[in-house]
Design an enzyme around this catalytic site. Structure first.
Site, PDB file in Angstrom:
ATOM      1  N   LYS A 112      -8.104  -2.706  15.074  1.00 24.88           N
ATOM      2  CA  LYS A 112      -7.310  -3.337  16.116  1.00 24.88           C
ATOM      3  C   LYS A 112      -7.619  -3.745  17.038  1.00 24.88           C
ATOM      4  O   LYS A 112      -7.303  -5.385  17.247  1.00 24.88           O
ATOM      5  CB  LYS A 112      -5.866  -2.605  16.337  1.00 24.88           C
TER       6      LYS A 112
ATOM      7  N   THR B   6      -1.632  -3.002  19.478  1.00 23.23           N
ATOM      8  CA  THR B   6      -0.777  -1.459  19.976  1.00 23.23           C
ATOM      9  C   THR B   6      -1.724  -1.465  20.925  1.00 23.23           C
ATOM     10  O   THR B   6      -2.367  -2.107  21.498  1.00 23.23           O
ATOM     11  CB  THR B   6      -1.213  -0.941  18.768  1.00 23.23           C
ATOM     12  N   ASP B   7      -0.936  -0.315  21.990  1.00 28.72           N
ATOM     13  CA  ASP B   7      -1.620   0.035  23.445  1.00 28.72           C
ATOM     14  C   ASP B   7      -2.628   0.961  22.824  1.00 28.72           C
ATOM     15  O   ASP B   7      -3.793   0.781  24.255  1.00 28.72           O
ATOM     16  CB  ASP B   7      -0.638   0.918  24.246  1.00 28.72           C
ATOM     17  N   GLU B   8      -3.187   1.336  21.485  1.00 33.90           N
ATOM     18  CA  GLU B   8      -4.567   2.085  21.584  1.00 33.90           C
ATOM     19  C   GLU B   8      -5.737   1.493  22.001  1.00 33.90           C
ATOM     20  O   GLU B   8      -6.802   2.984  22.117  1.00 33.90           O
ATOM     21  CB  GLU B   8      -4.284   2.833  19.864  1.00 33.90           C
TER      22      GLU B   8
ATOM     23  N   THR C 135       1.116  -1.100  -0.396  1.00 34.14           N
ATOM     24  CA  THR C 135      -0.048  -0.014   0.559  1.00 34.14           C
ATOM     25  C   THR C 135       0.596   1.126   0.012  1.00 34.14           C
ATOM     26  O   THR C 135       1.906   0.911  -0.267  1.00 34.14           O
ATOM     27  CB  THR C 135      -0.468   0.345   1.562  1.00 34.14           C
TER      28      THR C 135
ATOM     29  N   ILE D  45      -3.874 -10.047   2.242  1.00 33.62           N
ATOM     30  CA  ILE D  45      -3.982 -11.305   3.694  1.00 33.62           C
ATOM     31  C   ILE D  45      -5.482 -11.190   3.479  1.00 33.62           C
ATOM     32  O   ILE D  45      -5.997 -12.139   4.011  1.00 33.62           O
ATOM     33  CB  ILE D  45      -3.218  -9.956   5.749  1.00 33.62           C
TER      34      ILE D  45
ATOM     35  N   TYR E 181      -9.494   3.362  14.229  1.00 30.78           N
ATOM     36  CA  TYR E 181      -7.826   1.924  13.919  1.00 30.78           C
ATOM     37  C   TYR E 181      -7.668   1.286  15.534  1.00 30.78           C
ATOM     38  O   TYR E 181      -7.989   0.173  14.728  1.00 30.78           O
ATOM     39  CB  TYR E 181      -6.073   3.393  13.809  1.00 30.78           C
ATOM     40  N   SER E 182      -8.028   2.188  16.187  1.00 24.66           N
ATOM     41  CA  SER E 182      -7.938   1.380  17.290  1.00 24.66           C
ATOM     42  C   SER E 182      -8.816  -0.065  17.729  1.00 24.66           C
ATOM     43  O   SER E 182      -8.670  -1.023  17.750  1.00 24.66           O
ATOM     44  CB  SER E 182      -7.105   2.130  18.419  1.00 24.66           C
TER      45      SER E 182
ATOM     46  N   PRO F 172     -10.155  14.971  16.228  1.00 26.22           N
ATOM     47  CA  PRO F 172     -11.190  14.542  16.411  1.00 26.22           C
ATOM     48  C   PRO F 172     -11.074  13.292  17.771  1.00 26.22           C
ATOM     49  O   PRO F 172     -10.151  12.731  17.137  1.00 26.22           O
ATOM     50  CB  PRO F 172     -12.088  14.236  15.118  1.00 26.22           C
TER      51      PRO F 172
ATOM     52  N   ALA G 220       0.806  -6.655   9.167  1.00 26.76           N
ATOM     53  CA  ALA G 220      -0.177  -5.951   8.161  1.00 26.76           C
ATOM     54  C   ALA G 220      -1.475  -5.312   9.208  1.00 26.76           C
ATOM     55  O   ALA G 220      -1.584  -5.923   9.752  1.00 26.76           O
ATOM     56  CB  ALA G 220      -0.238  -6.906   6.947  1.00 26.76           C
TER      57      ALA G 220
HETATM   58  P1  NAD Z   1       2.654   1.262   8.089  1.00 26.23           P
HETATM   59  O1  NAD Z   1       1.521   1.470   8.052  1.00 26.23           O
HETATM   60  O2  NAD Z   1       4.233   0.995   8.145  1.00 26.23           O
HETATM   61  O3  NAD Z   1       3.623  -0.376   7.439  1.00 26.23           O
HETATM   62  C1  NAD Z   1       1.996  -1.473   7.314  1.00 26.23           C
HETATM   63  C2  NAD Z   1       2.366  -2.335   6.329  1.00 26.23           C
HETATM   64  O4  NAD Z   1       1.187  -3.676   6.260  1.00 26.23           O
HETATM   65  C3  NAD Z   1       2.821  -1.776   5.125  1.00 26.23           C
HETATM   66  O5  NAD Z   1       4.006  -2.261   4.021  1.00 26.23           O
HETATM   67  C4  NAD Z   1       1.694  -2.343   4.115  1.00 26.23           C
HETATM   68  O6  NAD Z   1       1.814  -2.288   2.756  1.00 26.23           O
HETATM   69  C5  NAD Z   1       0.950  -2.880   4.653  1.00 26.23           C
HETATM   70  N1  NAD Z   1      -0.736  -3.900   3.882  1.00 26.23           N
HETATM   71  C6  NAD Z   1      -1.407  -2.847   4.533  1.00 26.23           C
HETATM   72  N2  NAD Z   1      -2.124  -3.619   4.797  1.00 26.23           N
HETATM   73  C7  NAD Z   1      -2.342  -4.961   4.183  1.00 26.23           C
HETATM   74  C8  NAD Z   1      -2.802  -6.070   3.229  1.00 26.23           C
HETATM   75  N3  NAD Z   1      -4.620  -5.857   3.245  1.00 26.23           N
HETATM   76  N4  NAD Z   1      -2.505  -6.947   3.087  1.00 26.23           N
HETATM   77  C9  NAD Z   1      -0.473  -7.051   2.673  1.00 26.23           C
HETATM   78  N5  NAD Z   1      -0.878  -6.512   3.742  1.00 26.23           N
HETATM   79  C10 NAD Z   1      -0.562  -5.443   4.020  1.00 26.23           C
HETATM   80  O7  NAD Z   1       2.721   0.048   9.918  1.00 26.23           O
HETATM   81  P2  NAD Z   1       3.445  -0.025  10.786  1.00 26.23           P
HETATM   82  O8  NAD Z   1       3.885   1.296  11.728  1.00 26.23           O
HETATM   83  O9  NAD Z   1       4.838  -0.469  10.939  1.00 26.23           O
HETATM   84  O10 NAD Z   1       3.088  -0.773  12.216  1.00 26.23           O
HETATM   85  C11 NAD Z   1       3.058  -2.532  11.971  1.00 26.23           C
HETATM   86  C12 NAD Z   1       2.002  -3.360  12.664  1.00 26.23           C
HETATM   87  O11 NAD Z   1       2.713  -2.768  14.333  1.00 26.23           O
HETATM   88  C13 NAD Z   1       0.976  -2.843  12.705  1.00 26.23           C
HETATM   89  O12 NAD Z   1      -0.449  -3.314  12.677  1.00 26.23           O
HETATM   90  C14 NAD Z   1       0.194  -1.695  13.564  1.00 26.23           C
HETATM   91  O13 NAD Z   1      -0.976  -1.769  14.112  1.00 26.23           O
HETATM   92  C15 NAD Z   1       1.303  -2.074  15.073  1.00 26.23           C
HETATM   93  N6  NAD Z   1       1.978  -0.848  15.585  1.00 26.23           N
HETATM   94  C16 NAD Z   1       2.551   0.098  15.308  1.00 26.23           C
HETATM   95  C17 NAD Z   1       2.952   1.080  16.686  1.00 26.23           C
HETATM   96  C18 NAD Z   1       3.410   2.143  15.622  1.00 26.23           C
HETATM   97  O14 NAD Z   1       3.276   3.169  16.955  1.00 26.23           O
HETATM   98  N7  NAD Z   1       3.690   2.572  14.179  1.00 26.23           N
HETATM   99  C19 NAD Z   1       3.239   0.747  17.795  1.00 26.23           C
HETATM  100  C20 NAD Z   1       2.355  -0.108  18.118  1.00 26.23           C
HETATM  101  C21 NAD Z   1       1.721  -1.829  16.862  1.00 26.23           C
HETATM  102  P1  TYD Z   2       0.582   9.491  16.133  1.00 25.54           P
HETATM  103  O1  TYD Z   2       2.248   9.358  15.300  1.00 25.54           O
HETATM  104  O2  TYD Z   2      -0.331  10.044  14.736  1.00 25.54           O
HETATM  105  O3  TYD Z   2       0.012   8.212  16.479  1.00 25.54           O
HETATM  106  P2  TYD Z   2      -1.107   7.972  17.249  1.00 25.54           P
HETATM  107  O4  TYD Z   2      -2.340   8.604  17.002  1.00 25.54           O
HETATM  108  O5  TYD Z   2      -0.711   6.496  17.220  1.00 25.54           O
HETATM  109  O6  TYD Z   2      -0.545   7.991  18.846  1.00 25.54           O
HETATM  110  O7  TYD Z   2       0.310  10.966  16.133  1.00 25.54           O
HETATM  111  C1  TYD Z   2       1.018  10.643  18.310  1.00 25.54           C
HETATM  112  C2  TYD Z   2       0.708  11.685  18.650  1.00 25.54           C
HETATM  113  O8  TYD Z   2       1.071  13.073  18.454  1.00 25.54           O
HETATM  114  C3  TYD Z   2      -1.202  12.048  19.039  1.00 25.54           C
HETATM  115  O9  TYD Z   2      -1.383  12.501  19.476  1.00 25.54           O
HETATM  116  C4  TYD Z   2      -0.956  13.447  17.659  1.00 25.54           C
HETATM  117  C5  TYD Z   2       0.046  14.221  17.240  1.00 25.54           C
HETATM  118  N1  TYD Z   2       0.638  14.575  16.496  1.00 25.54           N
HETATM  119  C6  TYD Z   2       0.500  15.911  16.057  1.00 25.54           C
HETATM  120  O10 TYD Z   2       0.373  17.000  16.928  1.00 25.54           O
HETATM  121  N2  TYD Z   2       0.260  16.637  14.482  1.00 25.54           N
HETATM  122  C7  TYD Z   2       1.058  15.607  13.760  1.00 25.54           C
HETATM  123  O11 TYD Z   2       1.367  16.153  12.593  1.00 25.54           O
HETATM  124  C8  TYD Z   2       0.746  14.561  13.489  1.00 25.54           C
HETATM  125  C9  TYD Z   2       0.455  13.867  12.792  1.00 25.54           C
HETATM  126  C10 TYD Z   2       0.719  13.719  15.184  1.00 25.54           C
END
Ligand code: NAD
Ligand code: TYD
Length: 349
Positions: free
Chosen positions: A162, A132-134, A34, A58, A158-159, A288, A80
């Site tokens: 998940k 995620t913790d969310e 994506t 997936i 999103y949360s 929001p 994913a």
């Molecule tokens: P990301 O958005 O960077 O990457 C997601 C990947 O999944 C991409 O490579 C995308 O192409 C692939 N993907 C999306 N839809 C798909 C599908 N239908 N089939 C196959 N592949 C698909 O996300 P990330 O930040 O690397 O997060 C990875 C995982 O960790 C997620 O499940 C997310 O919920 C979880 N997570 C992320 C964070 C964070 O801070 N980024 C924290 C806690 C948990």
């Molecule tokens: P983000 O990286 O989107 O993670 P999450 O919403 O999953 O915690 O955002 C982290 C925090 O930063 C969240 O409180 C929203 C805030 N934020 C901003 O203040 N400005 C921005 O442009 C973005 C993307 C996030």
């Protein structure tokens, strides 16, 4: 072999690179590519036969069945997902499709594959769900941090998606005995994070002389974890976690958003001096339903599996900024036309 889903995204690609740097065991990487998935993240593995890449969804059960039967992985590590809260507010449908229906489809394929394994292999098989913790919702300033028994209270599309996937994973263990593991991790940062999330977005904007858009009053709190530490935690859970259990993962680094942005500006001023980056900070309309505070109690994984983060927020942030400064080509490639369309849509409002 292990099967990794979403291995071209931020955390998934870091996980695959770290895995192949440490172990001989090959990785089958299934990713839809994506907007968030980028094969450039895996360029270092171009000539490495241990990395087998399959582009696919997936949610495609027939493809999953074929891949599982052909490659016979001993474990699935499921990253994913659609992962950005702001995008889930603009368009939640893709989140339901991938995070809920996609995870369900993957669980069904995994269950069929696992049920047909010889008994000795069934016991060793693992389905590790990265979450995620969310899903725990929002904390007040004095509330105790999230533990594995905190009730679910997701607040964003999103949360909620998940949380749904976590419930499905739990049910597949409880009902069918599938050896699942679930991890709930705090906010990650580090190399290869798509510049829609707070830290990489601020780095990109700071370097481009653009506003640093802080939502609301900037006092929302997140617990930050360096991505390499998250990958180490996932390896520990995969190796030593007890099937059916949940493990919270966190960095012990609670910070207000505004403090994160100021810390980033200080690191940038050291590494690329001559400019007052903090002068670009701009307060913008709040998200929001914006969750006020997340905090993780990671005592269980520390106590039971011996994992704890190696990086502090300061050291992790410095590695991260250095990586973005050293990888201009990567940045140019990901900040394409569709990226600009997202920025225009979201920040214009
Ligand atoms: P990301 O958005 O960077 O990457 C997601 C990947 O999944 C991409 O490579 C995308 O192409 C692939 N993907 C999306 N839809 C798909 C599908 N239908 N089939 C196959 N592949 C698909 O996300 P990330 O930040 O690397 O997060 C990875 C995982 O960790 C997620 O499940 C997310 O919920 C979880 N997570 C992320 C964070 C964070 O801070 N980024 C924290 C806690 C948990
Ligand atoms: P983000 O990286 O989107 O993670 P999450 O919403 O999953 O915690 O955002 C982290 C925090 O930063 C969240 O409180 C929203 C805030 N934020 C901003 O203040 N400005 C921005 O442009 C973005 C993307 C996030």
């Amino acid at each position: 072999m292990i099967l990794v889903t979403g291995g071209a995204g931020f955390i998934g690609s870091n996980f695959v690179l770290d895995w192949l740097a440490q172990f001989a065991e090959p990785v089958l990487n299934l990713d839809k590519l994506t907007y968030a998935g980028n094969l450039g993240n895996l360029a270092a593995l171009k000539d490495d036969a241990r990395h087998v890449f399959a582009r696919g969804d997936i949610g495609d059960g027939a493809l999953l069945t074929r891949l599982l039967n052909e490659h016979r992985p001993r474990a699935i590590v499921h990253f994913a997902a659609e992962s950005h809260v702001d995008r889930s507010i603009h368009g939640p449908a893709a989140f339901i499709q991938t995070n809920v229906v996609g995870t369900f489809t993957l669980l069904e394929a995994a269950r069929a594959y696992w049920s047909a394994l010889p008994e000795s292999e069934q016991g060793a098989f693992r389905f590790l769900h990265v979450s995620t913790d969310e899903i725990y919702g929002s904390l007040g300033a004095d509330d105790p941090a999230f533990s594995e028994t905190t009730p679910y209270a997701p607040n964003s599309p999103y949360s909620a998606s998940k949380a749904s996937s976590d419930h499905l994973v739990r049910a597949y263990h409880h009902t069918y005995g599938l050896p699942t593991l679930t991890t709930n991790c705090s906010n990650n940062y580090g190399p290869r994070q798509f510049p829609e999330k707070l830290i990489p977005l601020m780095i990109v904007n700071a370097l481009a002389g653009k506003p640093l858009p802080v939502y609301g009053d900037g006092q929302n709190v997140r617990d930050w974890l360096y991505v390499g530490d998250h990958c180490a935690a996932i390896r520990a859970v995969l190796e030593r976690g007890v099937p059916g259990e949940v493990y919270n993962i966190g960095g012990n680094a609670e910070m207000k958003n505004l403090d994160v942005v100021h810390a980033l500006c200080r690191v940038l001023s050291t590494l690329k001096p001559g400019h007052d980056y903090a002068s670009q900070i701009t307060f913008v309309k709040d998200r929001p339903g914006h969750d006020r505070r997340y905090a993780i109690n990671a005592a269980k994984i520390r106590r039971e599996l011996g994992w704890q983060p190696a990086e502090t927020f300061e050291s992790g942030l410095t590695h991260t900024v250095c990586w973005y400064l050293d990888n201009e080509v990567w940045l140019t490639n990901v900040t394409s036309k569709t990226y600009q369309q997202w920025i225009d849509l979201h920040y214009a409002q």
